[in-house]
Write a protein that holds these residues in place. Structure first.
Motif, PDB file in Angstrom:
ATOM      1  N   VAL A 115       1.967   3.026   1.572  1.00 23.02           N
ATOM      2  CA  VAL A 115       1.066   1.893   1.792  1.00 23.02           C
ATOM      3  C   VAL A 115       1.211   1.390   3.219  1.00 23.02           C
ATOM      4  N   HIS A 118      -0.743   3.448   5.779  1.00 21.04           N
ATOM      5  CA  HIS A 118      -2.171   3.111   5.813  1.00 21.04           C
ATOM      6  C   HIS A 118      -2.404   1.810   6.577  1.00 21.04           C
ATOM      7  N   ALA A 119      -1.523   0.818   6.351  1.00 20.03           N
ATOM      8  CA  ALA A 119      -1.664  -0.466   7.045  1.00 20.03           C
ATOM      9  C   ALA A 119      -1.456  -0.293   8.541  1.00 20.03           C
ATOM     10  N   HIS A 155      -0.445  -3.830   1.037  1.00 22.00           N
ATOM     11  CA  HIS A 155      -1.213  -3.494   2.237  1.00 22.00           C
ATOM     12  C   HIS A 155      -1.513  -4.747   3.031  1.00 22.00           C
TER      13      HIS A 155
END
Length: 287
Positions: A115, A118-119, A155
């Motif tokens: 996660v 992605h952030a 996120h």
């Protein structure tokens, strides 16, 4: 909000599949309609301090008739309630759209490091659009740890914190990009919770500002009203300045028994510690 209450109150009991589907669609509409609450509240706080002569802003605390009103505590409770309501709505909606590995919006084996990656990419995109460059982010520690959690909340926390670190580091080393220090994210697993530390060398926060980090009116990124006006400018990203990212990140962590702490050294950098409860049996920590 009253309109939403009456929409739900007046809706017939969803006793058939057709009514239940309509009820779910109504909840989805309500959830979408309130996506702009954060920006609206930030704008409202700025307008309140600007327009009301009996309300003044002193040291990032709103004063009324000479007495401080703790908007921080009030908004902590409001946003904590809002997070809970949106979790219930989201869970109901997503149970109608099952995904492998999920129970509603809860991922059974959520990997925080994934996660976080992605952030990082999302924060890097905004940083490079704003400054043309972005610092490296290094992940360390137990990158394979898992827990049952809502990845959307993770996120949000990672994105806000890493975005803050990227802005601080980039602005500090903008004139000497070859000396730009990386941001590090360390993952560790204990017997009770999962701890994550985000460290940057972006110059830190003045000690006088540490107590005001959670007020929803304090920001190190310039004028909040100017940032809000940028929302109406297409294609112009906003790196920071709403004064909501950090306190809302703490709210998201606390909503499920976790917490968030900030330690800073002005002249060096800032460390943020995130604690996520993995047992699922703690009470919510209301500020």
């Amino acid at each position: 909000m009253r309109g939403v209450f009456f929409r739900i109150r007046r809706f017939p009991k969803p006793s058939t599949p057709e009514l239940e589907e309509r009820f779910t669609e109504m909840l989805d509409d309500i959830k979408t309609e309130h996506n702009s609450v954060q920006a609206n509240i930030a704008r409202g706080l700025q307008e309140l301090a600007k327009e009301r002569k009996d309300v003044q802003q002193q040291k990032d605390v709103l004063m009324h008739a000479g007495m401080p009103f703790d908007f921080g505590q009030f908004l902590d409770r409001f946003y904590l309630s809002r997070v809970g309501v949106r979790v219930l709505i989201g869970q109901h909606i997503m149970l109608h759209h099952p995904q492998e590995g999920f129970i509603g919006i809860i991922q059974k084996e959520c990997v925080p490091s994934v996660v976080c990656e992605h952030a990082i990419e999302d924060a890097r995109t905004i940083c490079e659009m704003s400054y043309g460059i972005s610092p490296e982010v290094i992940l360390e520690g137990n990158l394979g740890l898992k827990l049952s959690y809502i990845p959307e909340h993770l996120h949000y926390i990672f994105f806000e914190l890493i975005k803050n670190s990227m802005r601080a580091v980039t602005e500090r080393f903008r004139d000497t990009p070859d000396k730009m220090e990386p941001i590090t994210v360390v993952f560790a697993e204990g017997s009770e919770d999962i701890a994550i530390k985000i460290s940057d060398k972006g110059g830190g926060i003045p000690r006088s500002g540490m107590d005001r980090l959670w007020t929803y009116t304090f920001t190190t990124a310039g004028n909040t009203l100017e940032k809000l006006q940028q929302l109406n400018t297409p294609g112009r990203p906003i790196m920071a300045g709403f004064a909501h990212g950090l306190p809302l990140s703490r709210i998201h962590a606390r909503a499920f028994g976790g917490d968030l702490h900030v330690m800073s050294m002005q002249g060096h950098g800032t460390d943020v510690y995130i604690h996520l409860c993995k047992l699922g049996d703690r009470e919510v920590s209301v500020p």
